[in-house]
Write an enzyme that holds these catalytic residues in place. Structure first.
Site, mmCIF file in Angstrom:
data_model
loop_
_atom_site.group_PDB
_atom_site.id
_atom_site.type_symbol
_atom_site.label_atom_id
_atom_site.label_comp_id
_atom_site.label_asym_id
_atom_site.label_seq_id
_atom_site.Cartn_x
_atom_site.Cartn_y
_atom_site.Cartn_z
ATOM 1 N N ARG A 133 80.414 6.621 -18.235
ATOM 2 C CA ARG A 133 79.033 6.610 -17.872
ATOM 3 C C ARG A 133 78.858 6.523 -16.441
ATOM 4 O O ARG A 133 78.201 6.921 -15.614
ATOM 5 C CB ARG A 133 78.148 5.756 -18.811
ATOM 6 C CG ARG A 133 77.803 6.586 -20.160
ATOM 7 C CD ARG A 133 77.847 5.517 -21.134
ATOM 8 N NE ARG A 133 79.022 4.888 -21.364
ATOM 9 C CZ ARG A 133 79.903 5.205 -22.144
ATOM 10 N NH1 ARG A 133 79.690 6.506 -22.790
ATOM 11 N NH2 ARG A 133 81.127 4.692 -22.520
ATOM 12 N N HIS A 189 77.660 -6.470 -13.259
ATOM 13 C CA HIS A 189 77.455 -5.046 -13.364
ATOM 14 C C HIS A 189 75.968 -4.903 -12.978
ATOM 15 O O HIS A 189 75.341 -4.354 -13.554
ATOM 16 C CB HIS A 189 77.915 -4.357 -14.609
ATOM 17 C CG HIS A 189 78.044 -3.097 -14.780
ATOM 18 N ND1 HIS A 189 77.865 -2.172 -13.624
ATOM 19 C CD2 HIS A 189 78.675 -2.371 -15.834
ATOM 20 C CE1 HIS A 189 78.166 -0.967 -13.774
ATOM 21 N NE2 HIS A 189 78.573 -1.023 -15.232
#
Length: 332
Positions: free
Chosen positions: A73, A150
């Site tokens: 992704r 992240h």
């Protein structure tokens, strides 16, 4: 602990000019006005794709993508984001780079910066991306550093909450699963601190609890937080956003340690019946059994919409950092 060469990234504000040319390494760079600017830009990108598929504002620019951990992704959405805005991409991974010959990450990043206008990096070592940013002459974006952060994932996560629920203020968010290793949860918990009235519930096995450094950060911002070791009816009844994460097998020392905790939390249609009718079920993906595929039919299951939102979020981020946003500094 800071790594040698690690830098303190610049603060980003509601003025789009503050984003231009900057590294994006941590959600702690963001203020609430800066995040609101980002969300407005991301919603504009969603509308742009729906209307025209994209535009050409990145024409002539190149994104460098360096991924030393597997990714579906993140790498795909960054490339799709840049291409939808008219740019092009170069991609290397550990097996195709000179890391096989002993090259350091910093040298790999500096090499890619010679060819590209901005660089996206994922690496398995916590703090490595920030360290490499210290010698990178082009904007560097953190796409995940080991068990650290992240930050671009948490941007798309908050965009998803905004699109699903209309607002983030006052919501109760349950972060569930491997919170010890889950960098997506680490970044999201920090970013939620920008919103008033938010409560965070950490639901995990005792061996996979949220790291103290994250809880200390959240607590220092005055955000309500608590831990639970079962995903029971009481937790589900008060939760607005149920954020599942997988137990990360690759972070465990032995298979036995992983097997002991891998199936402790699993979302089934029966579990979903205990949640609010307005519940939003999210997951950064990939899933490895913690959400039954039957749950995909539930309209509250937002994880594939969340995945799509990753492209809009990264379109917004690169547009701001390159300096070609939809809403320039002089817009009202």
């Amino acid at each position: 602990m800071a790594m040698e060469g690690e830098l303190t990234p610049a603060a980003l504000t509601e003025d789009p000019r503050s984003w231009v040319g900057q590294h994006f390494l941590s959600v702690t760079q963001l203020s609430l006005p800066a995040l609101e600017l980002f969300l407005r830009e991301a919603e504009a990108m969603k509308a742009l794709v729906a209307a025209r598929g994209g535009d050409r504002r990145m024409q002539g620019r190149i994104l460098g993508s360096i991924f030393f951990e597997p990714s579906t992704r993140t790498t795909s959405s960054f490339q799709a984001a840049f291409q939808r805005l008219g740019g092009s991409c170069l991609h290397v991974n550990e097996s195709s780079s000179s890391a096989q010959k002993g090259e350091t990450l910093s040298d790999t990043v500096r090499s890619m910066a010679c060819y590209c206008d901005l660089v996206v990096v994922r690496h398995p070592v916590k703090g490595s991306v920030r360290s490499a940013a210290g010698t990178c002459p082009k904007p560097l974006l953190n796409a995940g550093d080991g068990t650290g952060e992240h930050p671009t994932q948490s941007l798309l996560d908050l965009l998803t909450v905004k699109l699903e629920l209309g607002e983030i203020t006052g919501k109760t968010v349950a972060l569930v699963g491997d919170l010890k290793h889950g960098r997506t949860a680490h970044s999201l918990a920090r970013l939620l601190c920008l919103f008033s009235g938010v409560e965070i519930i950490y639901v995990s096995p005792e061996s996979l609890r949220m790291p103290e450094e994250v809880k200390e950060y959240v607590g220092s911002r005055g955000v309500a937080q608590r831990e639970a070791f079962t995903l029971d009816a009481e937790v589900l009844a008060e939760t607005d956003v149920l954020y599942m994460t997988r137990v990360q097998k690759e972070r465990f020392a032995t298979s036995a340690d992983y097997d002991e905790v891998k199936d402790m939390f699993r979302i089934t249609p029966q579990v979903m019946k205990q949640g609010k009718s307005t519940l939003v079920l999210m997951h950064p993906l990939p899933r490895v059994g913690e959400i039954d595929e039957e749950v995909d039919r539930d309209p509250r299951a937002a994880y594939f919409r969340q995945m799509e939102n990753g492209m809009y979020a990264r379109m917004a981020l690169v547009a701001l950092i390159v300096g070609v946003p939809t809403f320039p500094a002089d817009s009202s």
